[in-house]
Every structure is written in structure tokens, then in C-alpha cells.
Design an enzyme around this catalytic site. Sequence first.
Site, PDB file in Angstrom:
ATOM      1  N   ASN A  11       0.843  -1.019  -0.029  1.00  0.00           N
ATOM      2  CA  ASN A  11       0.013  -0.085   0.012  1.00  0.00           C
ATOM      3  C   ASN A  11       0.773   1.268  -0.108  1.00  0.00           C
ATOM      4  O   ASN A  11       1.567   1.375   0.939  1.00  0.00           O
ATOM      5  CB  ASN A  11      -1.003  -0.150   1.259  1.00  0.00           C
ATOM      6  CG  ASN A  11      -1.788   1.122   1.315  1.00  0.00           C
ATOM      7  OD1 ASN A  11      -1.748   2.103   0.637  1.00  0.00           O
ATOM      8  ND2 ASN A  11      -2.395   1.244   2.507  1.00  0.00           N
ATOM      9  N   LYS A  13       0.067   4.133  -0.121  1.00  0.00           N
ATOM     10  CA  LYS A  13      -0.570   5.340   0.388  1.00  0.00           C
ATOM     11  C   LYS A  13      -0.416   6.687  -0.607  1.00  0.00           C
ATOM     12  O   LYS A  13      -0.413   6.531  -1.705  1.00  0.00           O
ATOM     13  CB  LYS A  13      -0.065   5.384   1.804  1.00  0.00           C
ATOM     14  CG  LYS A  13      -0.260   4.281   2.741  1.00  0.00           C
ATOM     15  CD  LYS A  13       0.330   4.388   4.001  1.00  0.00           C
ATOM     16  CE  LYS A  13      -0.143   3.069   4.696  1.00  0.00           C
ATOM     17  NZ  LYS A  13       0.124   3.065   6.206  1.00  0.00           N
ATOM     18  N   HIS A  95      -9.281   1.237   5.449  1.00  0.00           N
ATOM     19  CA  HIS A  95      -7.945   1.442   6.245  1.00  0.00           C
ATOM     20  C   HIS A  95      -8.188   2.268   7.239  1.00  0.00           C
ATOM     21  O   HIS A  95      -8.884   3.134   7.145  1.00  0.00           O
ATOM     22  CB  HIS A  95      -7.089   2.098   5.200  1.00  0.00           C
ATOM     23  CG  HIS A  95      -5.682   1.963   5.301  1.00  0.00           C
ATOM     24  ND1 HIS A  95      -4.975   2.651   6.492  1.00  0.00           N
ATOM     25  CD2 HIS A  95      -4.643   0.935   5.178  1.00  0.00           C
ATOM     26  CE1 HIS A  95      -3.797   2.415   6.620  1.00  0.00           C
ATOM     27  NE2 HIS A  95      -3.409   1.330   6.044  1.00  0.00           N
ATOM     28  N   GLU A  97      -6.484   4.507   8.192  1.00  0.00           N
ATOM     29  CA  GLU A  97      -6.177   6.062   7.800  1.00  0.00           C
ATOM     30  C   GLU A  97      -7.217   6.621   7.256  1.00  0.00           C
ATOM     31  O   GLU A  97      -7.703   7.848   7.186  1.00  0.00           O
ATOM     32  CB  GLU A  97      -4.924   6.293   6.951  1.00  0.00           C
ATOM     33  CG  GLU A  97      -3.683   5.988   7.593  1.00  0.00           C
ATOM     34  CD  GLU A  97      -2.394   5.229   6.834  1.00  0.00           C
ATOM     35  OE1 GLU A  97      -2.451   5.259   5.688  1.00  0.00           O
ATOM     36  OE2 GLU A  97      -1.600   4.846   7.579  1.00  0.00           O
ATOM     37  N   GLU A 165      -4.703  -4.920  10.833  1.00  0.00           N
ATOM     38  CA  GLU A 165      -3.672  -4.044  11.013  1.00  0.00           C
ATOM     39  C   GLU A 165      -3.981  -3.159  12.226  1.00  0.00           C
ATOM     40  O   GLU A 165      -4.902  -2.210  12.491  1.00  0.00           O
ATOM     41  CB  GLU A 165      -3.917  -2.830   9.832  1.00  0.00           C
ATOM     42  CG  GLU A 165      -3.497  -3.449   8.437  1.00  0.00           C
ATOM     43  CD  GLU A 165      -3.002  -2.532   7.499  1.00  0.00           C
ATOM     44  OE1 GLU A 165      -2.001  -2.672   6.890  1.00  0.00           O
ATOM     45  OE2 GLU A 165      -3.667  -1.463   7.436  1.00  0.00           O
ATOM     46  N   GLY A 171       3.297   1.971  10.823  1.00  0.00           N
ATOM     47  CA  GLY A 171       4.248   3.363  10.581  1.00  0.00           C
ATOM     48  C   GLY A 171       5.149   3.641  12.032  1.00  0.00           C
ATOM     49  O   GLY A 171       5.892   4.430  11.976  1.00  0.00           O
ATOM     50  N   SER A 210       4.033  -2.256  10.167  1.00  0.00           N
ATOM     51  CA  SER A 210       5.452  -2.333  10.480  1.00  0.00           C
ATOM     52  C   SER A 210       6.028  -3.630  10.007  1.00  0.00           C
ATOM     53  O   SER A 210       7.105  -4.063  10.405  1.00  0.00           O
ATOM     54  CB  SER A 210       5.842  -1.967  11.786  1.00  0.00           C
ATOM     55  OG  SER A 210       5.456  -0.516  12.215  1.00  0.00           O
TER      56      SER A 210
END
Length: 247
Positions: A11, A13, A95, A97, A165, A171, A210
Site C-alpha cells: 500500500n 498510500k 484502512h 487512515e 492492522e 508506521g 510495520s
Amino acid sequence: MPDRRPLVAGNWKMNGVAASLTEIDAIGDGLIDPPCDVAICPPATLIAAAVERAKNTPLMIGGQDCHMAEKGAHTGDLSAEMIADAGGKLVIVGHSERRTDHGEADALVRAKAEAGWRAGLLVILCIGETEAERRAGDTLAVLDRQLAGSLPDGADAHRLVIAYEPVWAIGTGLTPSNDDIQTAHAHIRQRLVATVGNNGAAIRVLYGGSVKPGNADEILPLPDVDGALVGGASLKAADFLAIVAAA
Ligand code: 13P
């Protein structure tokens, strides 16, 4: 036990410009008889070009999000049909985010997953707890709630992949222990079977958060881990291919 061919998906992003397509070339060229399915979801501006660059390789290209409608007055949005029209084979929905930055709730995620299916795309549906939810001991309850709210009827292994996730692992360089990952994945699989029947056991459950070349060797062989959804480490072909090799 159903045969679940692993999937390693990248991904990107909001990263990647035309010059980044050389990474697509390198990933595609590096996939000789890959041990798993492999995909990259670049930003929307690069989907069509990435499809063209990957066309003679096993690399699949996908989108990072889609609107629930096929078309219409939705400025700035992208439909699942547009991703398919550009040659995309899959789409990520839900996701964290998107959930955080755009306030996307489970019902919307469910509608987006249905939109992906309508367009013939493989849907990667993301779920995962926040750090506070984990500290409160609510991880499995959160996964249950997100699955109950966002999993459309009719899910099967040909068109659905779940990505676990943990939000706090994205991250940050942090990951749950291997035991915690396995526990969460086994729990998700149990919920899938309870919801859609025995076919649920064939639905792939990816781990994301990660994942790097340095930890993929430990995480990917866990019994209920069927691949990875990779953010930062998918931007460089060498790192991403090292993770693919671990699958
Ligand atoms: P990182 O691999 O950068 O932690 O991102 C994970 C992720 O959010 C993939 O969707």
C-alpha cells in the site's frame, strides 16, 4: 485445511510519482515464479501506468479506496468501476487512515466492499484496534465489532481478503508479539467461519503494521497469517521483494 495461497500486497498510500514506476518495473521483474500472490496499490494517479508497466508479470495492481457509488456527483472520489477500468484487480477498503482522516465508519466500509465486488475486484478489508483499545483489553471485541459492521453478506475467498492492522503498529516500527498476532488471526478466522460458514476458513487474513524484511520471516509463517499488507517497506522494490520471499 483449505489451501490459502498467501498474498503480499503493498500500500503506497500518498506516495509515488511517475518516477516511482521504476519500482513497479523492479518488483514485476523480480517476481519469477513467486511463492504467493503479489500486489501493489499505488496512488490513483499511477494505477493505469502501473498496470501497463506490470502487464507481463505476475504483479497485480489495485486501488487504495473506492467510493460506494458507480459514478455521479462526488468530486475527488474514485469508483471501483474506475479502478477496474484502469486495469486494477483489487481495492483496499476500511484502512484505518481512511477511518481516521475521513471519519469512515463500518457501514460505509461495508458499502465500499460491496462496490468493489460489484466491479469484480478482490477486496482487502482492513480492521484493527487502536492503542487505547488494546490497553483496555478490547482488541478481540473491536475486531468482532468491525467485522460484524463491515463484512458484507456473501463473502468468500475469491473476492475477500481481511487485513488485520493494529492502528498502533502502522508506521511506528512496533508490532504485536507473534503470539498476539496469531491469537488475533485465529480469532478473525473463527468469526469468518461463524459468519459465512466453512468457506470462511479459506478467506485469507493478512497482517499489516510495520512489516519489514527483518520481521517478515517471523510473522509470515504463523499458522493463521496468510500474507501481509505492507506500507513503508513496499516503496522500495528490494525491501518488498524480500518480504515476498518470506511468504
Ligand atoms: P507500514 O507498513 O508502513 O506500517 O503501514 C502498514 C499499512 O498501513 C499498510 O496498509
